[in-house]
Every structure is written in structure tokens, then in C-alpha cells.
Design a protein around this motif. Structure first.
Motif, PDB file in Angstrom:
ATOM      1  N   GLN A   1      -4.046   1.269   7.601  1.00  0.00           N
ATOM      2  CA  GLN A   1      -4.788   2.477   7.916  1.00  0.00           C
ATOM      3  C   GLN A   1      -4.032   3.436   8.824  1.00  0.00           C
ATOM      4  O   GLN A   1      -4.553   4.493   9.186  1.00  0.00           O
ATOM      5  CB  GLN A   1      -6.151   2.116   8.506  1.00  0.00           C
ATOM      6  CG  GLN A   1      -7.036   1.431   7.494  1.00  0.00           C
ATOM      7  CD  GLN A   1      -8.476   1.338   7.939  1.00  0.00           C
ATOM      8  OE1 GLN A   1      -8.913   2.021   8.858  1.00  0.00           O
ATOM      9  NE2 GLN A   1      -9.233   0.482   7.290  1.00  0.00           N
TER      10      GLN A   1
ATOM     11  N   PRO B   1      -5.430   3.436   3.047  1.00  0.00           N
ATOM     12  CA  PRO B   1      -5.346   2.103   2.443  1.00  0.00           C
ATOM     13  C   PRO B   1      -6.013   1.072   3.353  1.00  0.00           C
ATOM     14  O   PRO B   1      -5.886   1.140   4.580  1.00  0.00           O
ATOM     15  CB  PRO B   1      -3.839   1.865   2.314  1.00  0.00           C
ATOM     16  CG  PRO B   1      -3.213   2.795   3.288  1.00  0.00           C
ATOM     17  CD  PRO B   1      -4.124   3.981   3.400  1.00  0.00           C
ATOM     18  N   ALA B   2      -6.714   0.126   2.753  1.00  0.00           N
ATOM     19  CA  ALA B   2      -7.529  -0.806   3.528  1.00  0.00           C
ATOM     20  C   ALA B   2      -6.735  -1.585   4.566  1.00  0.00           C
ATOM     21  O   ALA B   2      -7.219  -1.838   5.662  1.00  0.00           O
ATOM     22  CB  ALA B   2      -8.242  -1.770   2.579  1.00  0.00           C
ATOM     23  N   TYR B   3      -5.496  -1.988   4.244  1.00  0.00           N
ATOM     24  CA  TYR B   3      -4.735  -2.835   5.149  1.00  0.00           C
ATOM     25  C   TYR B   3      -3.556  -2.120   5.811  1.00  0.00           C
ATOM     26  O   TYR B   3      -2.718  -2.750   6.433  1.00  0.00           O
ATOM     27  CB  TYR B   3      -4.236  -4.083   4.404  1.00  0.00           C
ATOM     28  CG  TYR B   3      -5.372  -4.954   3.943  1.00  0.00           C
ATOM     29  CD1 TYR B   3      -6.098  -5.705   4.861  1.00  0.00           C
ATOM     30  CD2 TYR B   3      -5.740  -4.998   2.611  1.00  0.00           C
ATOM     31  CE1 TYR B   3      -7.154  -6.498   4.457  1.00  0.00           C
ATOM     32  CE2 TYR B   3      -6.808  -5.787   2.195  1.00  0.00           C
ATOM     33  CZ  TYR B   3      -7.509  -6.541   3.123  1.00  0.00           C
ATOM     34  OH  TYR B   3      -8.564  -7.307   2.718  1.00  0.00           O
TER      35      TYR B   3
ATOM     36  N   PRO C   1       0.810  -1.218   0.000  1.00  0.00           N
ATOM     37  CA  PRO C   1       0.000   0.000   0.000  1.00  0.00           C
ATOM     38  C   PRO C   1       0.846   1.272   0.000  1.00  0.00           C
ATOM     39  O   PRO C   1       0.525   2.242  -0.674  1.00  0.00           O
ATOM     40  CB  PRO C   1      -0.822  -0.126   1.289  1.00  0.00           C
ATOM     41  CG  PRO C   1      -0.861  -1.593   1.564  1.00  0.00           C
ATOM     42  CD  PRO C   1       0.478  -2.092   1.116  1.00  0.00           C
TER      43      PRO C   1
END
Length: 238
Positions: A206, A202-204, A62
Motif C-alpha cells: 500500500q 495494491p493490498a500488500y 504487485p
């Protein structure tokens, strides 16, 4: 909350009670918590159990992807920060508008709250200070034991004005999404610049935030002067 006296006594004494999502929802409703306060409560309760909390790295994908996104967005100021507001990366336009990001150890919150320059460049600095202090409180609650955040709080409380605001205002703010504010940057524009901040997580990962400052479409877009090379000016710190 429809819980027993024993359950509540165990909660207060930290003896261990099942704080399920349902219990947290009822607690939030009983205390009339707002959305940011609910995020702080959930983050505090589940920080140790969540493998994706700040400080627990999963992988660098990410971060790399966001750096690539920055490379394609040179028209506007944009930057990456971690959970402690350290500048990880930035666009050339960001460095032109705010040269302090090029300094070693550049930190957004430290600059906003403690730099005399920020108090001149940020219109309504007291309002900005209140928001960032509320965000710092959220970060401390949801990232317990983070040494960088603890050291940052110590620095902030050494400033009398910040210390006074910290003790008087107990607000909690998670993110500054869609915040519209004005800037005084005479080296960029003779007029005040109105921008809106857009925050991506970013989803993974944060704990990383991608922040884009979009100038108001009603005002002419400032044309940055020649700035540092976009490759050499970007951060690569972990």
C-alpha cells in the motif's frame, strides 16, 4: 474515553499503554476525528508492528502487475508513485501531458509544490497545494523516520508560500480519491481539461499508488501527439 488518570498520564509521557483498536476508536470519537485523521492515528500507532507498512517490502509482484496494467492503459494519463511521491512508472499519455515525468528523479509532490510550471498548469493551484501538504502530513505521521519524506519536507519548507501554508493549515488527508480538477495544458488542448483522479492501492504494497486521470466525459478527450516510446519512457527505478 473511560480510562484512568494513570493510563492517560502514561500515554502523555510515552510510558507505554495498550492502544487497542477499541481504545483508538474511543479516542477518535472523543477528538471528533474525521476518516483521514483516524487513518493517520491508526497508522502512527501501529506502524512499527505492521509488516506491510511503507518501506517494508514484501515482494515485487504487485509492482509488476501494476506496470502491466499501465501498459494496457495508454488512452489516459496514469502513473505509479511510491510513499514519497517518486514516479515509478507511467503511461505514454502521461509523458505527453506532463513531460517532467521523464526527468531523472521525477517526483510528483516536488513538481506540484515547487515548480512554476505546476502553478500555471493546475487551475486553483492554492487548493492543490493545500491538499498535497495535507497528504504529506499524513505520510509523515504514518511513515515515521522515512528519510525521503523528511528531505522532501525540508525542500517544501524552503519555499516561503508553502512554509506559510504548512504552518497555518493542519489538515490531514490520506488519499485524493475521486478528486475532480481542471488543467491548463495548451500543448494538449486549447481548452481547459477537467479530470478526475482514481487511486488504486495494491493490498500488500500500500505504499505504491496507481493513479489514473480520467477526463470529464462531457468534454472531448484530448488526442495526444506522438510522444516518447512507451517502453523506453517507463521508469524501472526501485
Amino acid at each position: 474515553m473511560e480510562v484512568s488518570e494513570r493510563w492517560y498520564r502514561n500515554l502523555e509521557s510515552d510510558a507505554g499503554v495498550p492502544l487497542t483498536p477499541d481504545a483508538l476508536m474511543r479516542l477518535s470519537a472523543a477528538l471528533a476525528l474525521g476518516p483521514d485523521e483516524r487513518l493517520a492515528l491508526y497508522g502512527n500507532v501501529h506502524a512499527d508492528a505492521d509488516p506491510l507498512t511503507p518501506g517494508r517490502r514484501v515482494d515485487g509482484a504487485p509492482r509488476c502487475a501494476l506496470s502491466q496494467l499501465l501498459a494496457t492503459q495508454e488512452q489516459f494519463p496514469a502513473y505509479l508513485v511510491d510513499q514519497a511521491w517518486n514516479i515509478l512508472d507511467h503511461t505514454r499519455t502521461m509523458a505527453t501531458w506532463f513531460p517532467w515525468v521523464l526527468e531523472p528523479g521525477a517526483n510528483l509532490l516536488r513538481w506540484v509544490l515547487l515548480s512554476p510550471e505546476a502553478r500555471e498548469q493546475l487551475t486553483d493551484w492554492p487548493g492543490h497545494a493545500a491538499v498535497y501538504l495535507a497528504q504529506l502530513r499524513f505520510a509523515l505521521v504514518t511513515s515515521r523516520g522515512d528519510r525521503q519524506l523528511g528531505a522532501l519536507l525540508d525542500e517544501v519548507l524552503d519555499d516561503p508560500e508553502c512554509r506559510s501554508r504548512w504552518s497555518q493549515d493542519l489538515n490531514v488527508i490520506a488519499y485524493r480519491q475521486g478528486h475532480r480538477f481542471r488543467l491548463r495544458l495548451p500543448h494538449v488542448s486549447a481548452d481547459e481539461i477537467t479530470v478526475t483522479s482514481q487511486v488504486l492501492l495494491p493490498a500488500y504494497r500500500q505504499e505504491i499508488r496507481y493513479v489514473l486521470l480520467l477526463p470529464d466525459p462531457a468534454t472531448p478527450t484530448p488526442t495526444p501527439t506522438a510522444g516518447p516510446d512507451p517502453v523506453t519512457s517507463r521508469r524501472t527505478r526501485t
